[in-house]
Design a protein around this motif. Structure first.
Motif, short mmCIF file in Angstrom:
data_model
loop_
_atom_site.label_atom_id
_atom_site.label_comp_id
_atom_site.label_asym_id
_atom_site.label_seq_id
_atom_site.Cartn_x
_atom_site.Cartn_y
_atom_site.Cartn_z
N PHE A 9 -124.91 28.57 34.21
CA PHE A 9 -124.13 27.33 34.23
C PHE A 9 -124.60 26.40 35.35
O PHE A 9 -124.78 25.19 35.14
CB PHE A 9 -122.65 27.68 34.40
CG PHE A 9 -121.77 26.54 34.82
CD1 PHE A 9 -121.48 25.50 33.96
CD2 PHE A 9 -121.23 26.51 36.10
CE1 PHE A 9 -120.67 24.44 34.35
CE2 PHE A 9 -120.42 25.46 36.51
CZ PHE A 9 -120.14 24.42 35.63
N GLN A 10 -124.81 26.95 36.53
CA GLN A 10 -125.26 26.14 37.66
C GLN A 10 -126.64 25.53 37.39
O GLN A 10 -126.89 24.36 37.72
CB GLN A 10 -125.32 27.00 38.93
CG GLN A 10 -125.80 26.25 40.16
CD GLN A 10 -125.80 27.12 41.40
OE1 GLN A 10 -124.95 26.95 42.28
NE2 GLN A 10 -126.75 28.04 41.51
N ALA A 11 -127.53 26.30 36.78
CA ALA A 11 -128.87 25.79 36.47
C ALA A 11 -128.80 24.63 35.48
O ALA A 11 -129.49 23.62 35.62
CB ALA A 11 -129.75 26.90 35.93
N THR A 30 -118.07 18.08 32.22
CA THR A 30 -116.70 17.61 32.02
C THR A 30 -115.96 17.71 33.35
O THR A 30 -116.47 18.32 34.30
CB THR A 30 -115.98 18.48 30.98
OG1 THR A 30 -115.88 19.81 31.49
CG2 THR A 30 -116.74 18.50 29.65
N PRO A 31 -114.77 17.14 33.47
CA PRO A 31 -113.99 17.33 34.72
C PRO A 31 -113.79 18.80 35.06
O PRO A 31 -113.88 19.19 36.23
CB PRO A 31 -112.68 16.62 34.41
CG PRO A 31 -113.05 15.54 33.44
CD PRO A 31 -114.12 16.15 32.57
N ALA A 32 -113.55 19.64 34.04
CA ALA A 32 -113.40 21.08 34.29
C ALA A 32 -114.72 21.67 34.77
O ALA A 32 -114.74 22.54 35.64
CB ALA A 32 -112.93 21.78 33.01
N GLY A 33 -115.82 21.18 34.21
CA GLY A 33 -117.13 21.65 34.65
C GLY A 33 -117.43 21.27 36.09
O GLY A 33 -117.98 22.07 36.85
N LEU A 47 -119.12 31.47 28.91
CA LEU A 47 -118.40 31.02 30.09
C LEU A 47 -117.30 30.04 29.70
O LEU A 47 -116.19 30.07 30.27
CB LEU A 47 -119.37 30.37 31.08
CG LEU A 47 -118.78 30.01 32.45
CD1 LEU A 47 -118.27 31.26 33.17
CD2 LEU A 47 -119.84 29.31 33.32
N GLU A 48 -117.56 29.19 28.73
CA GLU A 48 -116.53 28.26 28.25
C GLU A 48 -115.38 29.02 27.61
O GLU A 48 -114.21 28.62 27.74
CB GLU A 48 -117.14 27.26 27.27
CG GLU A 48 -118.05 26.23 27.94
CD GLU A 48 -118.68 25.26 26.97
OE1 GLU A 48 -118.85 24.08 27.34
OE2 GLU A 48 -119.00 25.67 25.84
N GLU A 49 -115.69 30.14 26.94
CA GLU A 49 -114.62 30.97 26.38
C GLU A 49 -113.79 31.60 27.50
O GLU A 49 -112.55 31.64 27.41
CB GLU A 49 -115.23 32.07 25.50
CG GLU A 49 -115.85 31.54 24.22
CD GLU A 49 -116.65 32.61 23.48
OE1 GLU A 49 -116.79 33.73 24.02
OE2 GLU A 49 -117.15 32.32 22.38
N GLN A 50 -114.45 32.05 28.58
CA GLN A 50 -113.72 32.62 29.71
C GLN A 50 -112.88 31.56 30.41
O GLN A 50 -111.77 31.84 30.87
CB GLN A 50 -114.70 33.25 30.71
CG GLN A 50 -115.40 34.50 30.19
CD GLN A 50 -116.34 35.10 31.23
OE1 GLN A 50 -116.32 34.73 32.40
NE2 GLN A 50 -117.16 36.05 30.79
N ALA A 51 -113.41 30.36 30.52
CA ALA A 51 -112.69 29.27 31.19
C ALA A 51 -111.65 28.62 30.28
O ALA A 51 -110.78 27.89 30.76
CB ALA A 51 -113.68 28.22 31.67
N ALA A 52 -111.76 28.85 28.98
CA ALA A 52 -110.83 28.33 27.98
C ALA A 52 -110.84 26.81 27.92
O ALA A 52 -109.82 26.18 27.61
CB ALA A 52 -109.41 28.83 28.25
N ARG A 53 -111.99 26.23 28.20
CA ARG A 53 -112.13 24.78 28.08
C ARG A 53 -113.62 24.42 28.12
O ARG A 53 -114.43 25.17 28.66
CB ARG A 53 -111.39 24.04 29.20
CG ARG A 53 -111.86 24.37 30.61
CD ARG A 53 -110.95 23.72 31.64
NE ARG A 53 -109.61 24.26 31.58
CZ ARG A 53 -108.58 23.78 32.27
NH1 ARG A 53 -108.75 22.72 33.04
NH2 ARG A 53 -107.40 24.32 32.18
N PRO A 54 -114.00 23.28 27.55
CA PRO A 54 -115.42 22.88 27.57
C PRO A 54 -115.87 22.51 28.97
O PRO A 54 -115.11 21.92 29.75
CB PRO A 54 -115.46 21.67 26.63
CG PRO A 54 -114.06 21.14 26.62
CD PRO A 54 -113.17 22.32 26.80
#
Length: 282
Positions: A10-12, A59-62, A40-47
């Motif tokens: 994700f960081q890369a 995204t803001p969540a990202g 990771l998006e599934e674990q975070a439950a948001r895009p």
């Protein structure tokens, strides 16, 4: 619990703004990178990313998760080093603009590293504006670069004029729009050049964009475009154009060294001192 492997991918992607470039950097397939981000998006439950055919943006969540990801990965690395018994190694991340890395800085870095056991250096070459953003995010420990004006605190190395570089013989008398060879944004030379031309009411067009000093000098030497460069980068094939060519004055360039504001390893201060001493010889 967030998976460190997924966070690293994700960081890369966030840093490269590209799934393809992240895959190349991590030596993974693009499908593997996409799979990591999807999990990771599934674990975070948001895009975490907004994707289009041409770009990838957080995204803001990202954006929020990226800060946590950096901290988690840094702690993981610290834990790994302590558990392995290797706790005395120092890894410094250096940012440098191309004009420094194409001259005396690599030799100084080699010498600095060779006399310090356990110290390793990693260099990222880019425009100063990009490097300062990396420094602010904690991704670099020290930046050596240039500016024409700015509010960032840093240590001045030296000043010199910014000039319009072009092939000997000067510009043709009839040039409807000045062809320019420029560094990519963000760039202090580019900003200063365009601001000066706008203030003078001079028409211009961008003919070349390159992160390489060598490419910009080649374009100017071939009489393909005019490029703003600090005077010490002129070659025998180039002249500095001025008012007699209808070009406005440019500001001086300040060459600087920047470090993070918080305390770090003493080696950062030592390297800064070495750079300052070397700059006095040039």
């Amino acid at each position: 619990m967030l998976d460190a492997t997924l966070l690293r991918t994700f960081q890369a992607v966030a840093q490269e703004a590209s799934f393809t470039k992240a895959a190349e950097r991590l030596n993974l397939t693009q499908s593997a990178v996409s799979g990591h981000v999807r999990r990771l998006e599934e674990q975070a439950a948001r895009p975490l990313f907004v994707r289009s055919t041409r770009s990838v943006a957080l995204t803001p969540a990202g954006e929020m998760l990226l800060g946590y990801a950096r901290a988690i990965l840094r702690l993981n690395e610290d834990a790994r080093r302590h558990l392995s018994g290797v706790t005395d190694g120092i890894h410094l991340r250096i940012g440098a603009s191309d004009d420094f890395m194409s001259s005396w800085l690599p030799g100084l870095l080699r010498q600095f590293q060779s006399v310090r056991v356990g110290v390793s250096l990693e260099v990222r070459v880019a425009n100063t504006g990009l490097l300062l953003a990396d420094l602010a995010r904690g991704e670099l420990d020290l930046v050596v670069g240039s500016r024409c004006r700015g509010d960032q605190t840093g240590q001045l190395l030296w000043r010199e004029p910014l000039v319009w570089a072009y092939a000997k013989g000067g510009l043709p008398e009839t040039v409807p729009a000045l062809p320019l060879a420029l560094f990519p944004e963000p760039c202090p030379y580019r900003d200063a050049a365009l601001a000066s031309l706008a203030a003078a009411g001079r028409d211009w067009r961008i003919a070349v964009v390159s992160p390489s000093v060598a490419s910009l000098r080649a374009a100017a030497a071939a009489a393909f475009a005019v490029t703003p460069l600090n005077r010490s980068l002129l070659t025998p094939q180039l002249d500095a154009l001025g008012a007699d060519a209808g070009l406005p004055a440019l500001p001086d360039v300040e060459f600087m060294v920047f470090t993070q504001k918080h305390d770090g390893p003493r080696e950062i201060a030592e390297l800064t001192g070495e750079i300052v001493r070397a700059a006095r010889l040039f």
